[in-house]
Design a protein around this motif. Sequence first.
Motif, short mmCIF file in Angstrom:
data_model
loop_
_atom_site.label_atom_id
_atom_site.label_comp_id
_atom_site.label_asym_id
_atom_site.label_seq_id
_atom_site.Cartn_x
_atom_site.Cartn_y
_atom_site.Cartn_z
N CYS A 281 106.96 21.69 -56.89
CA CYS A 281 106.30 22.59 -56.75
C CYS A 281 105.10 22.70 -57.68
O CYS A 281 104.11 23.52 -57.44
N GLY A 282 105.23 21.77 -58.70
CA GLY A 282 103.89 21.95 -59.57
C GLY A 282 103.91 22.86 -60.90
O GLY A 282 103.10 23.10 -61.67
N HIS A 283 105.37 23.26 -61.01
CA HIS A 283 105.68 24.11 -62.18
C HIS A 283 106.67 23.34 -63.03
O HIS A 283 107.50 22.44 -62.57
N ARG A 284 106.73 23.52 -64.28
CA ARG A 284 107.75 22.88 -65.02
C ARG A 284 109.11 23.69 -64.91
O ARG A 284 109.44 24.49 -64.32
N PHE A 285 110.17 22.57 -65.24
CA PHE A 285 111.54 22.95 -65.36
C PHE A 285 111.70 24.29 -65.98
O PHE A 285 112.34 25.15 -65.27
N LYS A 286 111.13 24.39 -67.09
CA LYS A 286 111.38 25.68 -67.86
C LYS A 286 111.16 27.10 -66.85
O LYS A 286 111.41 28.06 -67.38
N THR A 287 110.40 26.89 -65.97
CA THR A 287 109.99 28.22 -64.86
C THR A 287 111.12 28.15 -63.89
O THR A 287 110.66 29.15 -63.06
N HIS A 288 112.07 27.53 -63.95
CA HIS A 288 113.16 27.66 -62.86
C HIS A 288 114.34 28.30 -63.46
O HIS A 288 114.70 27.98 -64.29
N ASP A 289 114.71 29.28 -62.75
CA ASP A 289 115.82 30.19 -63.48
C ASP A 289 117.22 29.48 -62.83
O ASP A 289 117.75 29.64 -61.82
N LYS A 290 117.94 29.13 -63.78
CA LYS A 290 119.23 28.61 -63.84
C LYS A 290 120.38 29.52 -63.36
O LYS A 290 121.33 29.09 -62.72
N HIS A 291 119.96 30.64 -63.40
CA HIS A 291 121.02 31.88 -62.87
C HIS A 291 120.75 31.96 -61.58
O HIS A 291 121.57 33.02 -61.05
N ASP A 292 119.80 31.48 -60.68
CA ASP A 292 119.38 31.94 -59.39
C ASP A 292 118.97 30.67 -58.79
O ASP A 292 118.20 30.40 -57.89
N GLY A 293 120.12 29.75 -58.83
CA GLY A 293 119.90 28.32 -58.12
C GLY A 293 118.97 27.51 -58.55
O GLY A 293 118.29 26.68 -57.62
N PHE A 294 117.95 27.70 -59.67
CA PHE A 294 116.96 26.92 -60.14
C PHE A 294 115.78 27.24 -59.17
O PHE A 294 114.97 26.29 -59.03
N LYS A 295 115.69 28.40 -58.93
CA LYS A 295 114.38 28.89 -57.97
C LYS A 295 113.47 29.01 -59.18
O LYS A 295 113.59 29.63 -60.00
N CYS A 296 112.21 28.57 -58.41
CA CYS A 296 110.93 28.98 -59.48
C CYS A 296 110.67 30.41 -59.78
O CYS A 296 110.81 30.95 -58.71
N THR A 297 110.31 30.77 -60.88
CA THR A 297 110.00 32.16 -61.05
C THR A 297 108.74 32.35 -61.07
O THR A 297 108.24 33.39 -61.37
N THR A 298 107.80 31.57 -60.84
CA THR A 298 106.18 31.59 -60.85
C THR A 298 105.85 32.52 -59.73
O THR A 298 106.21 32.10 -58.44
N THR A 299 105.29 33.47 -59.77
CA THR A 299 104.97 34.55 -58.86
C THR A 299 104.09 33.93 -57.57
O THR A 299 103.19 32.79 -58.04
N GLY A 300 104.63 33.94 -56.37
CA GLY A 300 104.06 33.32 -55.33
C GLY A 300 104.39 31.81 -54.96
O GLY A 300 103.92 31.49 -53.97
N CYS A 301 105.23 31.39 -55.70
CA CYS A 301 105.81 29.95 -55.38
C CYS A 301 106.77 30.19 -54.57
O CYS A 301 107.89 30.81 -54.41
#
Length: 174
Positions: A35-55
């Motif tokens: 998606c173009g975002h770093r691993f640290k922006t993905h929520d391990k508590h929500d199925g590793f979904k990206c937390t960047t707004t609009g992604c």
Amino acid sequence: PLRHGLAARTRTVVSWQNADGKACINATPETWCFCGHRFKTHDKHDGFKCTTTGCACKCYDLHVAQGAWQVRCRCKHANTEHLVGAPNRSCKKATGGKPCPCKHFDSPYVCTCDQGWADHRTVFTQVEVPALPMDGLSEAEARAIEEMTLLPSAVRSALTLDDVQRGREEGKNP
């Protein structure tokens, strides 16, 4: 000094594995996702979904990149120029006023394991982190060891409990 140990626990190791099950790349907080975002922006508590707004990324998918270099599609466009969240990941880039004919992201990249990009996948593995004895260690040493256990094993092997002990005996703080 602390007089207790860390309890055993499980954690998720995320890696890019080839068809033989070999982990070619372990994800770190700075590793890129498709998606173009770093691993640290993905929520391990929500199925590793990206937390960047609009992604639109619903789950982290390791994208091979190093520095400014990154794996590109056969159409020569970057991963970020392909649809995220769509099963086919078609290209959304227009060239010369016409849409790119690419219907899905596919790279000619060959990994150091001699297998192609398409022969790899992102794998999420639950591993048990063993309990560690902390008797006689300072709080800073215990915290450093706890942080090491959160790293992939290839990185973790660079600094061991023996290294911490040796540094303490020599009067150094690792």
